[in-house]
Design an enzyme around this catalytic site. Sequence first.
Site, PDB file in Angstrom:
ATOM      1  N   THR A 248     -64.721  28.282  -4.993  1.00 49.52           N
ATOM      2  CA  THR A 248     -64.564  28.056  -3.555  1.00 49.52           C
ATOM      3  C   THR A 248     -64.428  29.361  -2.792  1.00 49.52           C
ATOM      4  O   THR A 248     -64.822  29.453  -1.633  1.00 49.52           O
ATOM      5  CB  THR A 248     -63.331  27.143  -3.308  1.00 49.52           C
ATOM      6  OG1 THR A 248     -63.591  25.902  -3.923  1.00 49.52           O
ATOM      7  CG2 THR A 248     -63.070  26.907  -1.836  1.00 49.52           C
TER       8      THR A 248
ATOM      9  N   TYR B 103     -68.412  21.335   1.181  1.00 52.21           N
ATOM     10  CA  TYR B 103     -68.981  22.663   0.964  1.00 52.21           C
ATOM     11  C   TYR B 103     -69.539  22.729  -0.450  1.00 52.21           C
ATOM     12  O   TYR B 103     -69.286  21.847  -1.278  1.00 52.21           O
ATOM     13  CB  TYR B 103     -67.907  23.751   1.148  1.00 52.21           C
ATOM     14  CG  TYR B 103     -66.865  23.751   0.045  1.00 52.21           C
ATOM     15  CD1 TYR B 103     -65.797  22.853   0.072  1.00 52.21           C
ATOM     16  CD2 TYR B 103     -66.982  24.620  -1.028  1.00 52.21           C
ATOM     17  CE1 TYR B 103     -64.863  22.829  -0.943  1.00 52.21           C
ATOM     18  CE2 TYR B 103     -66.044  24.607  -2.049  1.00 52.21           C
ATOM     19  CZ  TYR B 103     -64.988  23.710  -1.997  1.00 52.21           C
ATOM     20  OH  TYR B 103     -64.070  23.698  -3.009  1.00 52.21           O
TER      21      TYR B 103
ATOM     22  N   THR C 112     -60.763  27.648  -8.463  1.00 48.67           N
ATOM     23  CA  THR C 112     -59.367  27.389  -8.832  1.00 48.67           C
ATOM     24  C   THR C 112     -59.214  26.276  -9.879  1.00 48.67           C
ATOM     25  O   THR C 112     -58.188  26.195 -10.542  1.00 48.67           O
ATOM     26  CB  THR C 112     -58.533  26.995  -7.585  1.00 48.67           C
ATOM     27  OG1 THR C 112     -59.119  25.836  -6.999  1.00 48.67           O
ATOM     28  CG2 THR C 112     -58.469  28.114  -6.583  1.00 48.67           C
ATOM     29  N   ASP C 113     -60.247  25.426 -10.020  1.00 51.39           N
ATOM     30  CA  ASP C 113     -60.103  24.258 -10.909  1.00 51.39           C
ATOM     31  C   ASP C 113     -59.758  24.649 -12.354  1.00 51.39           C
ATOM     32  O   ASP C 113     -58.917  24.015 -12.989  1.00 51.39           O
ATOM     33  CB  ASP C 113     -61.386  23.411 -10.910  1.00 51.39           C
ATOM     34  CG  ASP C 113     -61.567  22.658  -9.600  1.00 51.39           C
ATOM     35  OD1 ASP C 113     -60.661  22.714  -8.752  1.00 51.39           O
ATOM     36  OD2 ASP C 113     -62.622  22.005  -9.441  1.00 51.39           O
TER      37      ASP C 113
ATOM     38  N   LYS D  72     -52.615  24.900 -11.932  1.00 53.19           N
ATOM     39  CA  LYS D  72     -52.972  24.335 -10.620  1.00 53.19           C
ATOM     40  C   LYS D  72     -52.262  22.996 -10.476  1.00 53.19           C
ATOM     41  O   LYS D  72     -52.422  22.117 -11.326  1.00 53.19           O
ATOM     42  CB  LYS D  72     -54.493  24.165 -10.521  1.00 53.19           C
ATOM     43  CG  LYS D  72     -54.955  23.637  -9.185  1.00 53.19           C
ATOM     44  CD  LYS D  72     -56.472  23.655  -9.025  1.00 53.19           C
ATOM     45  CE  LYS D  72     -56.849  23.095  -7.654  1.00 53.19           C
ATOM     46  NZ  LYS D  72     -58.284  23.185  -7.359  1.00 53.19           N
TER      47      LYS D  72
ATOM     48  N   GLU E 262     -38.817  13.869 -32.779  1.00 56.30           N
ATOM     49  CA  GLU E 262     -39.089  12.435 -32.837  1.00 56.30           C
ATOM     50  C   GLU E 262     -40.284  12.166 -33.755  1.00 56.30           C
ATOM     51  O   GLU E 262     -40.359  11.151 -34.438  1.00 56.30           O
ATOM     52  CB  GLU E 262     -39.427  11.961 -31.423  1.00 56.30           C
ATOM     53  CG  GLU E 262     -38.777  10.656 -31.035  1.00 56.30           C
ATOM     54  CD  GLU E 262     -39.072  10.327 -29.584  1.00 56.30           C
ATOM     55  OE1 GLU E 262     -39.276   9.150 -29.297  1.00 56.30           O
ATOM     56  OE2 GLU E 262     -39.097  11.251 -28.755  1.00 56.30           O
TER      57      GLU E 262
END
Length: 354
Positions: A40, A53, A119-120, A192, A311
């Site tokens: 982006t 976009y 950013t993903d 993120k 556990e």
Amino acid sequence: MKKIAFLFLLSFATLQLQAQDKPKTAKTSPRIIILATGGTIAGSGESSTKAAYTAGKVPIDDLLNAVPQIHDYGKITGEQIASIGSQDMNVVTWLKLSKRINEIFKNNEADAVVVTHGTDTQEETAYFLDLTIMSDKPVVIVGAMRPSTAMSQDGNRNLLDAVMVAASPKSQGKGVIVAMDEKVFDARDVTKTSSTNLETFQSRNFGPIGLIYDGKVNYYYQSLRNPSKKFDVTKLTSLPQVEIVYGYADASPQSVTGILGSEVKGIVYAGMGNGNFGEPVGKALAEASKKGIVVCRSARAGSGRITLDNEVKDEELGFVVSDDLNPQKARVLLMLSLTETADRTKIQQNFFEY
Ligand code: SIN
């Protein structure tokens, strides 16, 4: 009197130098290479007020020209490594990026590197580079949540900050770092957290390691998980396949069995709570483990850690745990670990050390 005036001038000059992390002379001016991958931050839309976009459209030269102030911090050059939205980031591009950064430092082509990225999957790339870059020189990853054409675009400011952080001598020896939204994060811990908000990056367990304000970076913490031994990817063209299986109530064992029989060498299980699973999925994971697939328990919770042999009888089942790594980061470490060993004890050790 003269002496007092001199001391006053000296302390004023020192304060001025401390006020900004700008290098003062051409001689001390660091060489910084910006490697662009898309995202982006290089996104372009038709309207400044609408959300639509396309990521990765704006070439590196236009990105740099949009922020001429970066040249105050050093000798800046740019290279285009890829032009993709980071949802399309892949192992081939990771290897290309890592090899190029190692080459830059080995050949003394630059004093620091900035990577522009979507950013993903920024956190995964950051951690991959953190585990494979063999230098103490700053590597800073930056992105943006709004495209360059948006009214509220955050890319220009983030890029300027990232270059300032890369230029700062304080950023040496910190491993790969992520500079976003006036904060600096350790690559291993950052994630993120919001799909749309500007302030999306957080380190949920430990917080940012530094803060950026007014052209200055201040560091407060440093991760102890930054081993000097890195994974050598110089000769690699691919990585062992590791898949992530998501845990949820009443999950079918098919979520595990459906991916077996392929080239899968490892499974990261994004479990409930402390990496837990229901019985059918547990049986399927145990079967996979018996077949030689390395099963790593992680968690979908977003913070905390996974405790070994609590556990779940990990030792008995041949499972390893991700410690505090989220599933997508655990996958990166498992893929790299599998390039060196399939020994579960050694892989578990990696999860406690890296
Ligand atoms: C991407 O990751 O390339 C798109 C989203 C973003 O950069 O914020």
